[in-house]
Design a protein around this motif. Structure first.
Motif, PDB file in Angstrom:
ATOM      1  N   ASP A  78       0.837  -1.200   0.000  1.00 48.64           N
ATOM      2  CA  ASP A  78       0.000   0.000   0.000  1.00 48.64           C
ATOM      3  C   ASP A  78       0.876   1.255   0.000  1.00 48.64           C
ATOM      4  OD1 ASP A  78       0.862   0.499   2.604  1.00 48.64           O
ATOM      5  OD2 ASP A  78      -1.032  -0.075   3.556  1.00 48.64           O
ATOM      6  N   GLU A  79       0.213   2.422   0.086  1.00 45.37           N
ATOM      7  CA  GLU A  79       0.937   3.696  -0.022  1.00 45.37           C
ATOM      8  C   GLU A  79       1.975   3.894   1.079  1.00 45.37           C
ATOM      9  OE1 GLU A  79      -3.161   4.153  -1.842  1.00 45.37           O
ATOM     10  OE2 GLU A  79      -2.289   3.314   0.006  1.00 45.37           O
ATOM     11  N   GLU A  80       1.764   3.262   2.242  1.00 42.23           N
ATOM     12  CA  GLU A  80       2.672   3.419   3.371  1.00 42.23           C
ATOM     13  C   GLU A  80       3.736   2.318   3.426  1.00 42.23           C
ATOM     14  OE1 GLU A  80       2.550   6.078   5.273  1.00 42.23           O
ATOM     15  OE2 GLU A  80       0.848   6.799   4.099  1.00 42.23           O
ATOM     16  N   GLY A  81       3.762   1.467   2.397  1.00 44.94           N
ATOM     17  CA  GLY A  81       4.787   0.435   2.343  1.00 44.94           C
ATOM     18  C   GLY A  81       4.468  -0.838   3.101  1.00 44.94           C
ATOM     19  N   TYR A  82       3.186  -1.044   3.444  1.00 44.51           N
ATOM     20  CA  TYR A  82       2.783  -2.289   4.103  1.00 44.51           C
ATOM     21  C   TYR A  82       2.600  -3.364   3.038  1.00 44.51           C
ATOM     22  CZ  TYR A  82       2.141   0.137   8.524  1.00 44.51           C
ATOM     23  OH  TYR A  82       2.347   0.850   9.672  1.00 44.51           O
ATOM     24  N   LEU A  83       3.183  -4.518   3.298  1.00 41.77           N
ATOM     25  CA  LEU A  83       3.231  -5.607   2.329  1.00 41.77           C
ATOM     26  C   LEU A  83       2.130  -6.625   2.589  1.00 41.77           C
ATOM     27  CD1 LEU A  83       4.881  -6.973   0.009  1.00 41.77           C
ATOM     28  CD2 LEU A  83       6.290  -8.028   1.787  1.00 41.77           C
ATOM     29  N   PHE A  84       1.413  -6.984   1.530  1.00 42.29           N
ATOM     30  CA  PHE A  84       0.330  -7.965   1.619  1.00 42.29           C
ATOM     31  C   PHE A  84       0.692  -9.166   0.754  1.00 42.29           C
ATOM     32  CE2 PHE A  84      -1.478  -3.938   2.732  1.00 42.29           C
ATOM     33  CZ  PHE A  84      -2.447  -4.217   3.695  1.00 42.29           C
ATOM     34  N   ILE A  85       0.626 -10.363   1.340  1.00 43.40           N
ATOM     35  CA  ILE A  85       0.990 -11.589   0.637  1.00 43.40           C
ATOM     36  C   ILE A  85      -0.269 -12.265   0.112  1.00 43.40           C
ATOM     37  CG2 ILE A  85       2.261 -13.767   0.778  1.00 43.40           C
ATOM     38  CD1 ILE A  85       3.937 -11.283   1.344  1.00 43.40           C
ATOM     39  N   GLU A  86      -0.213 -12.730  -1.132  1.00 40.38           N
ATOM     40  CA  GLU A  86      -1.381 -13.372  -1.743  1.00 40.38           C
ATOM     41  C   GLU A  86      -1.113 -14.814  -2.163  1.00 40.38           C
ATOM     42  OE1 GLU A  86      -2.756 -10.881  -4.858  1.00 40.38           O
ATOM     43  OE2 GLU A  86      -3.431  -9.301  -3.502  1.00 40.38           O
ATOM     44  N   GLY A  87       0.012 -15.383  -1.728  1.00 40.05           N
ATOM     45  CA  GLY A  87       0.306 -16.769  -2.074  1.00 40.05           C
ATOM     46  C   GLY A  87       1.324 -16.878  -3.190  1.00 40.05           C
ATOM     47  N   ARG A  88       1.635 -18.103  -3.548  1.00 41.79           N
ATOM     48  CA  ARG A  88       2.638 -18.353  -4.573  1.00 41.79           C
ATOM     49  C   ARG A  88       2.126 -17.969  -5.958  1.00 41.79           C
ATOM     50  NH1 ARG A  88       7.494 -18.652  -2.999  1.00 41.79           N
ATOM     51  NH2 ARG A  88       8.148 -20.215  -4.525  1.00 41.79           N
ATOM     52  N   ILE A  89       3.017 -17.413  -6.761  1.00 41.97           N
ATOM     53  CA  ILE A  89       2.676 -17.073  -8.146  1.00 41.97           C
ATOM     54  C   ILE A  89       2.185 -18.308  -8.883  1.00 41.97           C
ATOM     55  CG2 ILE A  89       3.656 -16.382 -10.358  1.00 41.97           C
ATOM     56  CD1 ILE A  89       3.174 -14.010  -8.594  1.00 41.97           C
ATOM     57  N   ASP A  90       2.775 -19.468  -8.554  1.00 43.69           N
ATOM     58  CA  ASP A  90       2.393 -20.716  -9.215  1.00 43.69           C
ATOM     59  C   ASP A  90       0.951 -21.117  -8.899  1.00 43.69           C
ATOM     60  OD1 ASP A  90       4.963 -20.902 -10.194  1.00 43.69           O
ATOM     61  OD2 ASP A  90       5.679 -22.087  -8.513  1.00 43.69           O
ATOM     62  N   ASP A  91       0.376 -20.536  -7.843  1.00 43.42           N
ATOM     63  CA  ASP A  91      -0.988 -20.880  -7.458  1.00 43.42           C
ATOM     64  C   ASP A  91      -2.043 -20.009  -8.136  1.00 43.42           C
ATOM     65  OD1 ASP A  91      -0.108 -22.869  -5.715  1.00 43.42           O
ATOM     66  OD2 ASP A  91       0.130 -21.464  -4.056  1.00 43.42           O
ATOM     67  N   ILE A  92      -1.602 -19.026  -8.917  1.00 43.79           N
ATOM     68  CA  ILE A  92      -2.545 -18.146  -9.609  1.00 43.79           C
ATOM     69  C   ILE A  92      -3.476 -18.978 -10.497  1.00 43.79           C
ATOM     70  CG2 ILE A  92      -2.742 -16.351 -11.376  1.00 43.79           C
ATOM     71  CD1 ILE A  92      -1.939 -15.269  -8.685  1.00 43.79           C
ATOM     72  N   ILE A  93      -4.762 -18.654 -10.428  1.00 39.13           N
ATOM     73  CA  ILE A  93      -5.766 -19.340 -11.244  1.00 39.13           C
ATOM     74  C   ILE A  93      -5.967 -18.541 -12.537  1.00 39.13           C
ATOM     75  CG2 ILE A  93      -8.172 -20.118 -11.345  1.00 39.13           C
ATOM     76  CD1 ILE A  93      -8.087 -20.117  -8.227  1.00 39.13           C
ATOM     77  N   VAL A  94      -5.874 -19.222 -13.657  1.00 42.93           N
ATOM     78  CA  VAL A  94      -6.078 -18.564 -14.957  1.00 42.93           C
ATOM     79  C   VAL A  94      -7.397 -19.077 -15.530  1.00 42.93           C
ATOM     80  CG1 VAL A  94      -5.142 -18.081 -17.224  1.00 42.93           C
ATOM     81  CG2 VAL A  94      -3.592 -18.451 -15.287  1.00 42.93           C
ATOM     82  N   ARG A  95      -8.406 -18.226 -15.505  1.00 41.47           N
ATOM     83  CA  ARG A  95      -9.743 -18.598 -15.989  1.00 41.47           C
ATOM     84  C   ARG A  95     -10.082 -17.736 -17.195  1.00 41.47           C
ATOM     85  NH1 ARG A  95     -15.058 -17.049 -15.750  1.00 41.47           N
ATOM     86  NH2 ARG A  95     -16.618 -18.706 -15.503  1.00 41.47           N
ATOM     87  N   GLY A  96     -10.177 -18.344 -18.346  1.00 37.53           N
ATOM     88  CA  GLY A  96     -10.503 -17.602 -19.559  1.00 37.53           C
ATOM     89  C   GLY A  96      -9.557 -16.463 -19.837  1.00 37.53           C
TER      90      GLY A  96
END
Length: 503
Positions: free
Chosen positions: A389-407
């Motif tokens: 975010d704007e204040e430099g707080y880091l948010f983790i969303e999981g491994r790139i390999d876990d990204i779901i590609v739908r259409g």
């Protein structure tokens, strides 16, 4: 730079302090220093090129770490839950080695002698190191910062395990940049229950010794035993993974507080922390400072920290942006640079998703036999997805390999999981992509309900659809009693996929 320099300083300045406790057994800093020297002498005479451990937490673990550093050999803690074939494969990469194991494993490991692995029992290793002659201590150790301190095999969730190379310069740099020498009071005690084959377990050895803190080991975690030991030993500091904290909260059901007045600080990390769990923990531990630490094996432990003040500010705030930070991993350590980059490797703006890159002296990014994975600019691509975010707080969303590609649309499982966890009936959630002929992948979810809570799949689908685009709504939702995690709190998505596909 060598890890032994940390122990030498501790033994010289506070040798009488208790360093490690396991059950009724304990080692002072002076005893740890001398024992490490004797074990180093034996290791150097053995001809082994690595000191490997296949054991739960015991006094032999810190002894082995520093003995290996003194002898100039890599320390290699192995996952004691490995199958025999998996173990054979890993030992093949580090032979000839000396392998220290618990007595209960010695008979089954005897045939490993044929693989150029000298097997030693834990108790025999400890006894020889503690009772040997003082004149057998080596005179000095190498201060070459490029020597390998520790080899840590990855969990192999997306392929065969790789040995991450942690050199002395990496781990010592992390310690010097994050811990003050002798900063702990004589009564401070740290409860350690993370397995020794995890980077957090190795980092805790170095950081506790440098700060002068007494370490109490808990080899086999249960919430009840954790609470009992924390009270008995008057624990002041502890580190847990999210699943452990959730179980501690469950064990305290009905209590007004945790009854741990001595607990000054509780850090957590290793996986996603459900917001409801940390909010309840803050209620049960009102005087305890909470910290969320995010790091990787390849970065010698912590990259960023959400500190105590951030926790309190987030809980007390009515601003959604500030309150959301309770689900973040805080801000990067001062000596590290963190960037979020897109698929082309370009830095993105605040709040935009991408891959997390990190640069700094403590970052290794190297694998045995595979060389460095650092880019030309020194940054390491973590393969973790996230945003800042704007204040430099880091948010983790999981491994790139876990990204779901739908259409053709990329979707983060973490984003959908966060929404599911906002539902009052949901205790835990996992989202994965499953094969779909029309869209390539479809969004599927597994949900664990809170005790005595009831909700149907369509209601949860509507709940997600109201907060996200319809394409991100799970097409199917299964209800399980629990989700599969490893010992360090990492969600095993491959097991979720396999379970949903009937495997």
């Amino acid at each position: 730079m060598n890890l032994m320099m940390l122990l030498e300083m501790a033994a010289g300045s506070m040798g009488d302090r208790v360093a490690y406790v396991n059950g009724d057994d304990r080692l002072t800093y002076a005893e740890l220093f001398e024992s490490a020297g004797r074990a180093a002498h034996t290791l150097m005479e053995s001809g082994a090129e690595h000191l490997a451990f296949l054991d739960e937490s015991s006094l032999s673990i810190p002894l082995g770490v520093f003995a290996a550093a003194w002898a100039g050999k890599p320390f290699v803690p192995l996952n004691y839950r490995l199958t025999r074939s998996e173990l054979d494969s890993l030992l093949g990469q580090i032979s000839p080695c000396q392998l220290v194991a618990g007595e209960e494993r010695l008979e089954s490991l005897s045939s490993l002698e044929e693989q150029n692995a000298r097997i030693v029992g834990r108790e025999a290793f400890l006894k020889a190191a503690r009772d040997g002659a003082s004149e057998s201590l080596p005179q000095e150790w190498s201060m070459d910062p490029e020597e390998i301190a520790i080899l840590l095999f990855t969990s192999g969730t997306t392929g065969p395990p790789k040995a991450a190379v942690i050199r002395h310069k990496h781990l010592v740099s992390y310690i010097l940049g994050s811990v003050e020498f002798m900063s702990s009071d004589e009564d401070d005690a740290s409860l350690v229950c993370v397995p020794p084959y995890h980077i957090a377990g190795m980092a805790s050895v170095a950081s506790s010794v440098y700060s002068g803190r007494r370490v109490v080991q808990l080899p086999n975690f249960t919430a009840e035993r954790w609470l009992e030991l924390a009270r008995k030993e008057k624990i002041t500091h502890a580190m847990v993974v999210p699943t452990m904290l959730a179980r501690i909260i469950e064990a305290l059901e009905g209590a007004e507080d945790a009854d741990l007045p001595h607990l000054k600080a509780l850090s957590y990390g290793g996986g996603k922390m459900p917001q409801a769990v940390i909010e309840r923990a803050l209620e049960l531990f009102p005087e305890t400072n909470f910290a969320n630490a995010y790091g990787l094996t390849e970065t010698s432990s912590t990259i960023s920290i959400l500190g105590p003040d951030d926790h309190r500010a987030a809980v007390a705030s009515d601003d959604p942006k500030v309150r959301r930070r309770l689900t973040s991993v805080g801000q990067p350590l001062p000596l590290l640079e963190v960037e979020i980059r897109d698929e082309e490797g370009n830095a993105v703006s605040a709040n935009e998703r991408g891959e997390i890159y990190v640069r700094g002296e403590q970052v290794s990014g190297e694998y045995l036999g595979k060389g460095t994975q650092l880019l030309d600019d020194g940054f390491f691509p973590t393969r973790d997805g996230g945003s800042m975010d704007e204040e430099g707080y880091l948010f983790i969303e999981g491994r790139i390999d876990d990204i779901i590609v739908r259409g053709g649309e990329n979707m983060s499982p973490g984003e959908i999981e966060d929404v599911l966890l906002q539902h009052a009936a949901v205790a835990d959630a996992a989202v994965v992509g499953l094969p779909d002929e029309q869209w390539g992948e479809k969004v599927s979810a597994v949900v664990v309900l809170k005790a005595n809570a009831g909700v149907e799949g369509p209601e949860l689908q509507d709940f997600v659809k109201e907060r996200l685009r319809s394409s991100r709504t799970p097409e199917e939702i299964a209800f399980w009693d629990e989700l599969p995690y490893n010992e360090t709190g990492k969600l095993l998505r491959r097991k979720v996929r396999s379970g949903l596909m009937g495997g």
